[in-house]
Write a protein that holds these residues in place. Structure first.
Motif, PDB file in Angstrom:
ATOM      1  N   ARG A   1       4.033   5.631  -5.661  1.00  0.00           N
ATOM      2  CA  ARG A   1       3.920   5.680  -7.125  1.00  0.00           C
ATOM      3  C   ARG A   1       2.934   6.754  -7.563  1.00  0.00           C
ATOM      4  N   VAL A   2       1.796   6.815  -6.895  1.00  0.00           N
ATOM      5  CA  VAL A   2       0.799   7.830  -7.243  1.00  0.00           C
ATOM      6  C   VAL A   2       1.408   9.219  -7.088  1.00  0.00           C
TER       7      VAL A   2
ATOM      8  N   TYR B   1      -6.778  -1.322  -5.415  1.00  0.00           N
ATOM      9  CA  TYR B   1      -6.068  -2.020  -4.342  1.00  0.00           C
ATOM     10  C   TYR B   1      -6.769  -1.779  -3.006  1.00  0.00           C
TER      11      TYR B   1
ATOM     12  N   HIS C   1      -4.350   2.190  -7.494  1.00  0.00           N
ATOM     13  CA  HIS C   1      -4.282   2.290  -6.038  1.00  0.00           C
ATOM     14  C   HIS C   1      -5.684   2.201  -5.432  1.00  0.00           C
TER      15      HIS C   1
ATOM     16  N   HIS D   1       2.225   1.745  -3.440  1.00  0.00           N
ATOM     17  CA  HIS D   1       1.189   2.331  -4.307  1.00  0.00           C
ATOM     18  C   HIS D   1       1.116   3.842  -4.118  1.00  0.00           C
ATOM     19  N   GLY D   2       1.053   4.266  -2.873  1.00  0.00           N
ATOM     20  CA  GLY D   2       0.942   5.697  -2.586  1.00  0.00           C
ATOM     21  C   GLY D   2       2.134   6.480  -3.105  1.00  0.00           C
TER      22      GLY D   2
ATOM     23  N   ASN E   1       0.833  -1.197   0.000  1.00  0.00           N
ATOM     24  CA  ASN E   1       0.000   0.000   0.000  1.00  0.00           C
ATOM     25  C   ASN E   1       0.877   1.260   0.000  1.00  0.00           C
TER      26      ASN E   1
ATOM     27  N   ARG F   1      -0.856  -8.026  -7.568  1.00  0.00           N
ATOM     28  CA  ARG F   1      -1.225  -6.615  -7.396  1.00  0.00           C
ATOM     29  C   ARG F   1      -0.118  -5.707  -7.912  1.00  0.00           C
TER      30      ARG F   1
ATOM     31  N   ALA G   1      -0.594  -3.068 -10.990  1.00  0.00           N
ATOM     32  CA  ALA G   1      -0.293  -1.638 -10.891  1.00  0.00           C
ATOM     33  C   ALA G   1       0.711  -1.199 -11.954  1.00  0.00           C
TER      34      ALA G   1
ATOM     35  N   GLN H   1      -3.575   6.236 -10.020  1.00  0.00           N
ATOM     36  CA  GLN H   1      -4.540   6.521  -8.957  1.00  0.00           C
ATOM     37  C   GLN H   1      -5.631   5.452  -8.936  1.00  0.00           C
TER      38      GLN H   1
END
Length: 158
Positions: A32-33, A78, A75, A29-30, A26, A111, A115, A72
Motif C-alpha cells: 500500500r505504501v 504497525y 505502516h 502495508h508495504g 506487513n 490493524r 490503515a 507511511q
C-alpha cells in the motif's frame, strides 16, 4: 528450583496461524505504501513528503502526498507494535491458545481498519484511523494474558 518443560497444546496451531497472518499483513502495508508513493511521486529513499514538497504541489498532488504520508505512518505504527504483539501471542498461547489466537486475529483485523481509515481522503488529520483503534484493546489484553502466564508459572500453576 522448579524445572519446567513446555508442552505445546494442540490448539497452538491457531496461535501460529494468527501470528503468521501478521507477516502477510506487513507485506500488505508495504505494498500500500508503495502504491501511495507512486501516486504522490515521492522518490526513494525519502520516507515522507516534506512540508516544502507539499506546499509547492498542485491541489491534487498535495492530497496524494498527504495520503502517502498517512499510509507511511500507518505502516510505521504497525511496525512499532508488531513485535511485542507477536511475542505476547506466542507466550500467552502456551497456556491459552484459543484466546491468544482470537486476540491476534482481532488485532490484525483492527490493524487493517486502522490503515484503511488512516488513508481515507475524506478524513483529515488521519482521523479515519480511529475506527481501527480497537487494536489497542486486543494488544493490551494479549500483554496482560502473557504476563498472567508468567505469574502462573512462578506460582507453579502452569
Amino acid at each position: 528450583m522448579i524445572a519446567y518443560s513446555v508442552t505445546v497444546p494442540k490448539e497452538y496451531g491457531y496461535v501460529i496461524l494468527a501470528a503468521t497472518s501478521t507477516f502477510f499483513l506487513n507485506f500488505w502495508h508495504g505494498t500500500r505504501v508503495g502504491l501511495f508513493r507512486r501516486a504522490a511521486e515521492i522518490p526513494y529513499p525519502h520516507p515522507y513528503a516534506t512540508a516544502e514538497q507539499i506546499s509547492s504541489a498542485s491541489p491534487d498532488k498535495k492530497q496524494a502526498m498527504y495520503l502517502f504520508n498517512c499510509a507511511q505512518r500507518a505502516h510505521g505504527n504497525y511496525l512499532e507494535n508488531h513485535p511485542s504483539m507477536v511475542i505476547a501471542m506466542l507466550v500467552s498461547g502456551l497456556q491459552y491458545p484459543r484466546t491468544a489466537a482470537v486476540l491476534g486475529a482481532a488485532w490484525a483485523v483492527f490493524r487493517i481498519i486502522y490503515a484503511v481509515g488512516y488513508t481515507r481522503a475524506d478524513k483529515q488529520e488521519g482521523k479515519g484511523r480511529l475506527a481501527g483503534s480497537g487494536f489497542w484493546l486486543a494488544q493490551l489484553a494479549a500483554f496482560g494474558l502473557a504476563g498472567w502466564v508468567g505469574v502462573q508459572m512462578i506460582m507453579g500453576q502452569a
